[in-house]
Motif scaffolding. Structure first.
Motif, PDB file in Angstrom:
ATOM      1  N   SER A  65       0.840  -1.211  -0.052  1.00  0.00           N
ATOM      2  CA  SER A  65      -0.082   0.076   0.005  1.00  0.00           C
ATOM      3  C   SER A  65       0.914   1.185  -0.061  1.00  0.00           C
ATOM      4  O   SER A  65       2.004   1.025   0.302  1.00  0.00           O
ATOM      5  CB  SER A  65      -0.973  -0.098   1.311  1.00  0.00           C
ATOM      6  N   SER A 133      -7.815  -3.841  -2.385  1.00  0.00           N
ATOM      7  CA  SER A 133      -8.562  -3.443  -1.233  1.00  0.00           C
ATOM      8  C   SER A 133     -10.258  -3.029  -1.604  1.00  0.00           C
ATOM      9  O   SER A 133     -10.306  -2.462  -2.743  1.00  0.00           O
ATOM     10  CB  SER A 133      -8.040  -2.363  -0.414  1.00  0.00           C
ATOM     11  N   ASP A 134     -10.900  -3.378  -0.712  1.00  0.00           N
ATOM     12  CA  ASP A 134     -12.233  -2.604  -0.763  1.00  0.00           C
ATOM     13  C   ASP A 134     -12.189  -1.401  -0.040  1.00  0.00           C
ATOM     14  O   ASP A 134     -11.831  -1.390   1.302  1.00  0.00           O
ATOM     15  CB  ASP A 134     -13.453  -3.529  -0.109  1.00  0.00           C
ATOM     16  N   ASP A 135     -12.688  -0.316  -0.550  1.00  0.00           N
ATOM     17  CA  ASP A 135     -12.625   1.005   0.288  1.00  0.00           C
ATOM     18  C   ASP A 135     -13.771   1.668   0.100  1.00  0.00           C
ATOM     19  O   ASP A 135     -14.718   1.552  -0.452  1.00  0.00           O
ATOM     20  CB  ASP A 135     -11.816   2.043  -0.583  1.00  0.00           C
ATOM     21  N   SER A 164     -13.477  -0.280  -5.136  1.00  0.00           N
ATOM     22  CA  SER A 164     -12.488  -1.284  -5.136  1.00  0.00           C
ATOM     23  C   SER A 164     -11.480  -1.072  -5.951  1.00  0.00           C
ATOM     24  O   SER A 164     -11.602  -0.321  -6.871  1.00  0.00           O
ATOM     25  CB  SER A 164     -13.286  -2.778  -5.883  1.00  0.00           C
ATOM     26  N   THR A 165     -10.143  -1.311  -5.573  1.00  0.00           N
ATOM     27  CA  THR A 165      -8.922  -0.900  -6.087  1.00  0.00           C
ATOM     28  C   THR A 165      -8.728  -1.751  -7.187  1.00  0.00           C
ATOM     29  O   THR A 165      -7.579  -1.627  -8.101  1.00  0.00           O
ATOM     30  CB  THR A 165      -7.651  -1.122  -5.279  1.00  0.00           C
ATOM     31  N   VAL A 183     -10.821   7.580   3.917  1.00  0.00           N
ATOM     32  CA  VAL A 183     -10.693   6.314   3.110  1.00  0.00           C
ATOM     33  C   VAL A 183     -10.508   5.149   4.112  1.00  0.00           C
ATOM     34  O   VAL A 183      -9.370   5.107   4.927  1.00  0.00           O
ATOM     35  CB  VAL A 183      -9.676   6.437   1.912  1.00  0.00           C
ATOM     36  N   LYS A 185      -9.905   1.160   4.411  1.00  0.00           N
ATOM     37  CA  LYS A 185      -9.387   0.451   3.383  1.00  0.00           C
ATOM     38  C   LYS A 185      -9.385  -0.985   4.138  1.00  0.00           C
ATOM     39  O   LYS A 185      -8.961  -1.083   5.036  1.00  0.00           O
ATOM     40  CB  LYS A 185      -8.142   0.683   2.870  1.00  0.00           C
ATOM     41  N   ARG A 186      -9.929  -2.103   3.462  1.00  0.00           N
ATOM     42  CA  ARG A 186      -9.705  -3.405   3.993  1.00  0.00           C
ATOM     43  C   ARG A 186      -8.892  -4.033   2.827  1.00  0.00           C
ATOM     44  O   ARG A 186      -9.485  -4.357   1.773  1.00  0.00           O
ATOM     45  CB  ARG A 186     -11.264  -4.086   4.005  1.00  0.00           C
ATOM     46  N   HIS A 187      -7.565  -4.607   3.128  1.00  0.00           N
ATOM     47  CA  HIS A 187      -6.711  -5.125   2.115  1.00  0.00           C
ATOM     48  C   HIS A 187      -6.916  -6.351   1.889  1.00  0.00           C
ATOM     49  O   HIS A 187      -7.202  -7.232   2.946  1.00  0.00           O
ATOM     50  CB  HIS A 187      -5.299  -4.689   2.594  1.00  0.00           C
TER      51      HIS A 187
END
Length: 189
Positions: A65, A133-135, A164-165, A183, A185-187
């Motif tokens: 990240s 990640s889902d952001d 989503s990234t 933001v 973020k769940r990586h």
């Protein structure tokens, strides 16, 4: 390194450390990131400050990240991140301010970043090739045009969008005051 070392001073060292840790040459990282070898070399020597877009591409090429390149390598997770310990970085191209709120921890955990985007500025990030990640984007103040892939969201204070990234993202502030947003973020890999 001190816990109070600024991201501007950490980034050159962290890019070099992470590149070498992965056994990548400057040429290999340049190819993977789509950045010139000369630019990566200048960043590592502290002769050039990367923009948010450029730093994102370099981090993604190494499966990291952006935050991982802005702070000390993670050791043991901590329970609290005091405000004076939160790393803050300003994008030299746009004035975009990014502050790392989350305590250091496992890369798979949730990460919270506070952003301030000046009026009239846009920051765009390519779809991530390695670290996804889902952001969730929560607008606190101002207005924000969030584009994720082909979808455009016009956010007002209090609005929260999930992106989503996996898709290209663009954050634009067409307003007359700074857009302040979080933001979350769940990586995942």
């Amino acid at each position: 390194m001190s816990p109070h070392t600024s991201p501007e001073n950490l980034i050159p060292q962290r890019v070099r450390e992470e590149r070498m840790r992965r056994g990548l040459t400057l040429d290999q990282l340049a190819t993977q990131a789509g950045v010139s070898r000369a630019m990566i070399s200048k960043i590592e020597r502290g002769e050039s400050s990367p923009t948010a877009v450029l730093l994102s591409r370099i981090a993604d090429a190494m499966g990291l990240s952006m935050s991982a390149l802005m702070r000390e390598p993670r050791s043991a997770p901590t329970a609290i991140q005091r405000v004076q310990e939160q790393q803050q970085w300003t994008d030299p191209a746009t004035g975009y301010i990014r502050r790392l709120l989350s305590p250091p921890g496992d890369a798979a955990e949730v990460e919270i970043v506070a952003v301030e985007l000046p009026p009239g500025q846009t920051v765009s990030f390519a779809a991530s090739a390695t670290l996804h990640s889902d952001d969730q984007i929560l607008l606190l103040e101002g207005q924000l045009t969030l584009t994720s892939g082909a979808t455009v969201y016009e956010l007002q204070p209090g609005d929260c969008a999930r992106v989503s990234t996996h898709e290209e993202q663009s954050f634009g502030n067409g307003g007359t005051t700074a857009a302040r947003y979080l933001v979350i973020k769940r990586h995942f890999r």
